[in-house]
Enzyme design. Structure first.
Site, PDB file in Angstrom:
ATOM      1  N   PHE A  32       0.836  -1.203   0.000  1.00 34.53           N
ATOM      2  CA  PHE A  32       0.000   0.000   0.000  1.00 34.53           C
ATOM      3  C   PHE A  32       0.864   1.243   0.000  1.00 34.53           C
ATOM      4  CE2 PHE A  32      -2.246  -3.295   2.361  1.00 34.53           C
ATOM      5  CZ  PHE A  32      -3.554  -3.212   1.915  1.00 34.53           C
ATOM      6  N   ASP A  33       0.480   2.231  -0.788  1.00 34.11           N
ATOM      7  CA  ASP A  33       0.985   3.583  -0.600  1.00 34.11           C
ATOM      8  C   ASP A  33       0.356   4.136   0.682  1.00 34.11           C
ATOM      9  OD1 ASP A  33       2.170   6.074  -1.086  1.00 34.11           O
ATOM     10  OD2 ASP A  33       0.431   6.761  -2.216  1.00 34.11           O
ATOM     11  N   GLY A  34       0.932   5.209   1.205  1.00 38.15           N
ATOM     12  CA  GLY A  34       0.423   5.783   2.439  1.00 38.15           C
ATOM     13  C   GLY A  34      -0.612   6.870   2.228  1.00 38.15           C
ATOM     14  N   PHE A  60      -1.298  -0.918  -4.321  1.00 35.80           N
ATOM     15  CA  PHE A  60      -2.257   0.181  -4.438  1.00 35.80           C
ATOM     16  C   PHE A  60      -1.541   1.518  -4.285  1.00 35.80           C
ATOM     17  CE2 PHE A  60      -4.700  -3.359  -2.570  1.00 35.80           C
ATOM     18  CZ  PHE A  60      -5.764  -3.440  -3.450  1.00 35.80           C
ATOM     19  N   ASP A  81      -2.156   6.039  -5.212  1.00 26.73           N
ATOM     20  CA  ASP A  81      -3.079   7.062  -5.703  1.00 26.73           C
ATOM     21  C   ASP A  81      -2.534   7.850  -6.883  1.00 26.73           C
ATOM     22  OD1 ASP A  81      -2.340  10.154  -4.226  1.00 26.73           O
ATOM     23  OD2 ASP A  81      -1.202   8.348  -3.786  1.00 26.73           O
TER      24      ASP A  81
END
Length: 304
Positions: free
Chosen positions: A160-162, A272, A274
């Site tokens: 995951f991105d943060g 994932f 954004d």
């Protein structure tokens, strides 16, 4: 008594995320879907080739046993019911015991996430993904042509991105509006204050529960935080996860370095992010999905 999905990790997935329907999709026309339907019917007994999320789904289903149904995967697709026949036949051919599906023939599919109690929605349709995110569901647009990572057969790895994924875009807004120095100062000043949750906090929590409750399962879960943050802004991110009582197994604070080479080493079953730039880098080495949330996507025109 009706069937229930209570207590299960529920993944809603489109047919294009599960199988490679990119060739068929080339002839799809919203104004006239009959040629597409005819092609799928012509190929009804031809199992579709596994798609971007196939490996992830197969591994998730390994958490189920006759005594414990821990994971439910549901097809949620804009395909028509006729095309849905081929989807289920392909599932059976590949040994995927999927039982439930919703096919809307071009209508938005995301509105069925609530009755499905979905923890995650994976789709190739950007409009459905954006609407699902607006309705507070964890949702991401898959990159159907992502590279495959056929590794670690007994372990699911999810990265995951943060900011704008696990966390809100609060800090990202400061960075984009005022620059790196202001971002670092903002995060240092608020280091003891947890970041507000992002759209994927709930999914990470659901994974964490599955990881804790399924100690006897043949499959394990390993998670990673892969972020452009660097010290000292790393501390607030870790403290936020601690405040949620969630642990990630690995964390990469890359300070703006390209994420692709690091993801190649971690070899996630899904990543994932954004930002489409990071997704483009990641998709060359691993299955990738874009989370169209936060300030980076306010004016996004990324295609589906």
């Amino acid at each position: 008594m009706p069937a229930s999905l209570d207590g299960q990790l529920v993944i809603a997935i489109s047919s294009r995320a599960l199988f490679d329907f990119e060739a068929e999709n080339q002839i799809f026309n919203k104004a006239d879907d009959l040629p597409y339907m005819a092609l799928q019917l012509e190929k009804i007994d031809e199992p579709a080739v596994p798609g971007m999320a196939y490996s992830l789904v197969k591994k998730l289903l390994a958490f189920n046993s006759p005594a414990h149904q821990r994971v439910e995967v549901v097809i949620l697709s804009r395909n028509d019911p006729v095309s849905g026949l081929r989807v289920f036949k392909s599932c059976y051919a590949h040994g995927l015991p999927l039982l439930r599906g919703v096919f809307t023939r071009g209508r938005p599919a995301w509105s069925f996430l609530e009755p499905l109690q979905a923890n995650l929605f994976l789709s190739a349709n950007e409009a459905d993904v954006r609407d699902a995110l607006t309705a507070d569901f964890a949702a991401a647009r898959v990159y159907p042509k992502s590279a495959s990572t056929e590794q670690h057969p007994d372990e699911i790895r999810i990265a995951f991105d943060g900011d704008a994924v696990l966390f809100s875009d609060e800090a990202e807004r400061v960075y984009q509006q005022d620059g790196l120095h202001a971002f670092q100062a903002h995060e240092s000043a608020k280091v003891q204050q947890p970041l507000p949750p992002g759209p994927f906090k709930s999914f990470l929590q659901a994974l964490h529960r599955l990881q804790q409750d399924a100690g006897d399962a043949p499959m394990k879960i390993r998670t990673a935080l892969v972020t452009a943050r660097s010290a000292p802004a790393h501390e607030r991110a870790i403290r936020t996860l601690m405040s949620w009582n969630i642990q990630v197994d690995e964390a990469y604070f890359l300070g703006g370095l390209e994420k692709g080479p690091f993801l190649k080493v971690f070899a996630p079953d899904l990543f994932f992010d954004d930002q489409t730039g990071h997704c483009d880098s990641a998709a060359s080495v691993a299955p990738t999905a874009h989370v169209a949330a936060g300030i980076s996507n306010t004016k996004s025109t990324a295609g589906s």
